[in-house]
Design a protein around this motif. Structure first.
Motif, short mmCIF file in Angstrom:
data_model
loop_
_atom_site.label_atom_id
_atom_site.label_comp_id
_atom_site.label_asym_id
_atom_site.label_seq_id
_atom_site.Cartn_x
_atom_site.Cartn_y
_atom_site.Cartn_z
N LYS A 17 50.56 45.08 31.66
CA LYS A 17 51.29 44.66 32.86
C LYS A 17 50.44 44.91 34.08
O LYS A 17 50.03 46.04 34.36
CB LYS A 17 52.62 45.42 32.97
CG LYS A 17 53.44 45.01 34.19
CD LYS A 17 54.85 45.53 34.13
CE LYS A 17 54.91 47.02 34.42
NZ LYS A 17 56.30 47.52 34.53
N MET A 18 50.16 43.85 34.83
CA MET A 18 49.37 43.98 36.05
C MET A 18 50.23 44.60 37.16
O MET A 18 51.35 44.16 37.39
CB MET A 18 48.85 42.60 36.49
CG MET A 18 48.05 41.89 35.42
SD MET A 18 47.53 40.21 35.92
CE MET A 18 45.98 40.58 36.75
N VAL A 21 50.24 45.68 41.21
CA VAL A 21 49.56 45.52 42.50
C VAL A 21 50.33 46.30 43.56
O VAL A 21 51.55 46.13 43.68
CB VAL A 21 49.46 44.03 42.90
CG1 VAL A 21 48.76 43.89 44.25
CG2 VAL A 21 48.74 43.23 41.83
N TYR A 61 54.91 40.71 43.87
CA TYR A 61 53.82 40.97 42.93
C TYR A 61 54.38 41.23 41.53
O TYR A 61 53.83 40.75 40.52
CB TYR A 61 53.01 42.19 43.38
CG TYR A 61 52.32 42.04 44.72
CD1 TYR A 61 51.94 40.80 45.21
CD2 TYR A 61 52.03 43.17 45.49
CE1 TYR A 61 51.31 40.67 46.44
CE2 TYR A 61 51.39 43.06 46.73
CZ TYR A 61 51.04 41.81 47.20
OH TYR A 61 50.41 41.70 48.41
N ALA A 106 53.55 39.25 38.18
CA ALA A 106 52.98 39.97 37.04
C ALA A 106 53.84 39.76 35.79
O ALA A 106 53.31 39.66 34.67
CB ALA A 106 52.89 41.46 37.37
N LYS A 137 45.35 42.18 44.48
CA LYS A 137 46.18 41.00 44.71
C LYS A 137 45.42 39.74 44.30
O LYS A 137 46.01 38.80 43.75
CB LYS A 137 46.56 40.93 46.19
CG LYS A 137 47.46 39.76 46.55
CD LYS A 137 47.85 39.76 48.01
CE LYS A 137 46.68 39.36 48.89
NZ LYS A 137 47.07 39.15 50.30
N ASP A 145 43.18 39.46 41.90
CA ASP A 145 43.17 39.34 40.45
C ASP A 145 44.48 38.75 39.94
O ASP A 145 44.50 37.90 39.04
CB ASP A 145 42.95 40.71 39.80
CG ASP A 145 41.52 41.23 39.99
OD1 ASP A 145 40.62 40.39 40.19
OD2 ASP A 145 41.32 42.45 39.95
N LEU A 146 45.58 39.21 40.52
CA LEU A 146 46.89 38.69 40.13
C LEU A 146 47.01 37.22 40.50
O LEU A 146 47.50 36.41 39.70
CB LEU A 146 48.00 39.51 40.81
CG LEU A 146 49.43 39.05 40.55
CD1 LEU A 146 49.76 39.07 39.06
CD2 LEU A 146 50.42 39.92 41.33
N GLN A 147 46.54 36.86 41.69
CA GLN A 147 46.59 35.47 42.12
C GLN A 147 45.79 34.57 41.19
O GLN A 147 46.22 33.47 40.83
CB GLN A 147 46.06 35.35 43.56
CG GLN A 147 46.08 33.93 44.13
CD GLN A 147 47.49 33.38 44.26
OE1 GLN A 147 48.43 34.11 44.54
NE2 GLN A 147 47.64 32.09 44.00
#
Length: 444
Positions: free
Chosen positions: A130-131, A133, A281, A285, A431, A433-435
């Motif tokens: 689980k990412m 942020v 976020y 995620a 952020k 990386d999640l994007q």
């Protein structure tokens, strides 16, 4: 009643059902006996009409009901005893339909595709990441800046500057029709943002380029459907005296701005923004982790798929993608769209995962509550301002629409159930990386 299997290949099933004439006759007599106490007929007391006379009067009408009930009963009994669940509504055809006459046996062919047996999946053995942020100061400051722009103020332009689109013009005006001032057509110190479409069409555009202390006549025509009937369709002249021309500026980031957005002070607003950002976020995620879970489940299970479900899903995918590529075509008056191999492959994945999640949810007794359905309907209804009540009533009366709203809710609840059982490890990322992960999802 006789039920004989005629087809058993993969998931395809076929059965021949024979309902004898004696069985139909017995059902008709049963229905007549139930109704007899309430039937009145000339020459007989209520409930005393002889059965032969009732049969002559109503027998043929009841025969169709008896036939349908007998066939439905045979089908239900078959599914109870066999344990089969049809993928789609079974196809039922009367074999001797054209030649059939009252007093004859009824012969019916039933065919369907059975849902497959879903293999067990060891959910506790699934590992997911689980990412996570955190909302850093830069993200909060960026959001604050955006808020300040939406809460823009206006400051006076340099003397002699011309008004631009987006500027605020402070003015007095008097409107006249046929040289006579009309009620509601005058104001003093009125602040008008050019381009806001606050006034009738054509008004604001004529004020672009005016300066403070200038007087300008604006000529416009009221729309034919204007709410004030005595002005509808008429030409009017507004004499505007410009007092100030102001340019938009972002509001200052301070406690006053915070109070505009419901916080006591700036620190409170920052905390509120931080919480909202981290919720966004977390939602993103979750979408990434859900895709990872579905990919793992797709690799873990393999079973035969009902061809009819795959064909229907592939057709829907092809149709939807065609409309996305041809946005100018609103209706469905277009050539038939043939699914490609890629569409069929995606359809197989969707059907496989849909059946698996449905099976997992059923075994775990996952249910969508009435409160959750009501909330989903309300969320959809907000897309139809002023027609929320009509939309709500439409959904309540439309079983198919209810299923369309319930399906994603059920799927998400099953996914959350699997998340609880799986091994989930948090991984703190940026952020960006999640994007990037979200963009990759959208590209697939």
């Amino acid at each position: 009643m006789q039920v004989t299997e005629t087809l058993n290949e993969g998931l395809k099933r076929g059965y021949n059902i024979v309902v004898t004439a004696d069985e139909l006759d017995a059902k008709v007599n049963e229905k007549l006996a139930e109704a007899q106490p309430e039937i009145e007929m000339k020459g007989f007391r209520k409930g005393k009409v002889p059965m032969p006379l009732l049969k002559k009067q109503f027998g043929e009408r009841l025969l169709g009901e008896a036939m349908q009930e007998a066939i439905d009963g045979a089908m239900n009994k078959h599914f109870e005893e066999s344990g089969d669940k049809p993928a789609l509504q079974p196809k039922v055809e009367m074999k001797n339909g054209e030649e059939w006459k009252p007093g004859s046996d009824v012969e019916v062919e039933m065919s369907y595709e059975a849902l497959p047996e879903i293999p067990e999946v060891e959910l506790k053995g699934i590992s997911l990441e689980k990412m996570v942020v955190k909302a850093d100061d830069a993200a909060v400051d960026e959001a604050l800046g955006n808020l300040a722009e939406t809460a823009q103020d206006f400051k006076a332009r340099r003397k002699g500057s011309k008004a631009k689109d987006g500027d605020q013009v402070v003015m007095d005006f008097v409107g006249k029709v046929d040289g006579e001032a009309f009620e509601g057509g005058s104001a003093e110190d009125f602040p008008l943002v050019l381009g806001s479409n606050q006034f009738i069409p054509g008004f604001e555009e004529q004020l672009v380029g005016v300066k403070a202390e200038e007087e300008k006549d604006v000529t416009v025509t009221f729309p034919e459907e204007y709410q004030a009937e005595h002005l509808a369709g008429k030409e009017a002249v507004f004499t505007c005296t410009i007092k100030e021309v102001k340019e938009p500026v972002a509001a200052e980031i301070n406690d006053e701005l915070a109070q505009k957005f419901g916080s006591e002070d700036l620190e409170g607003l920052k905390a509120q923004i931080s919480e909202r950002l981290e919720a966004e976020y977390a939602g993103a995620a979750r979408a990434v982790m859900k895709r990872a879970l579905l990919d793992k489940l797709d690799d873990l299970v393999s079973f035969e798929l009902p061809p009819s479900l795959v064909e229907a899903e592939a057709g829907q995918i092809a149709h939807q993608l065609w409309h996305e590529e041809n946005p100018d075509v609103q209706g469905h008056d277009h050539p038939e769209i043939e699914p490609t191999d890629e569409h069929n492959k995606l359809a197989e994945r969707r059907v496989r995962l849909g059946l698996l999640l449905a099976d997992l949810g059923q075994k775990a007794e996952v249910e969508v509550t009435d409160a959750e359905m009501t909330q989903a309907i309300m969320n959809q209804a907000r897309q139809y301002p002023g027609q929320e009540r009509q939309f709500f009533e439409f959904v309540q009366q439309n079983a198919q629409m209810q299923q369309q709203l319930r399906a994603p809710l059920f799927e998400d609840k099953v996914v959350d159930y699997v998340f609880e059982l799986a091994e989930v490890a948090d991984k703190e990322v940026s952020k960006e990386d999640l994007q990037k992960a979200i963009e990759e999802l959208e590209e697939e």
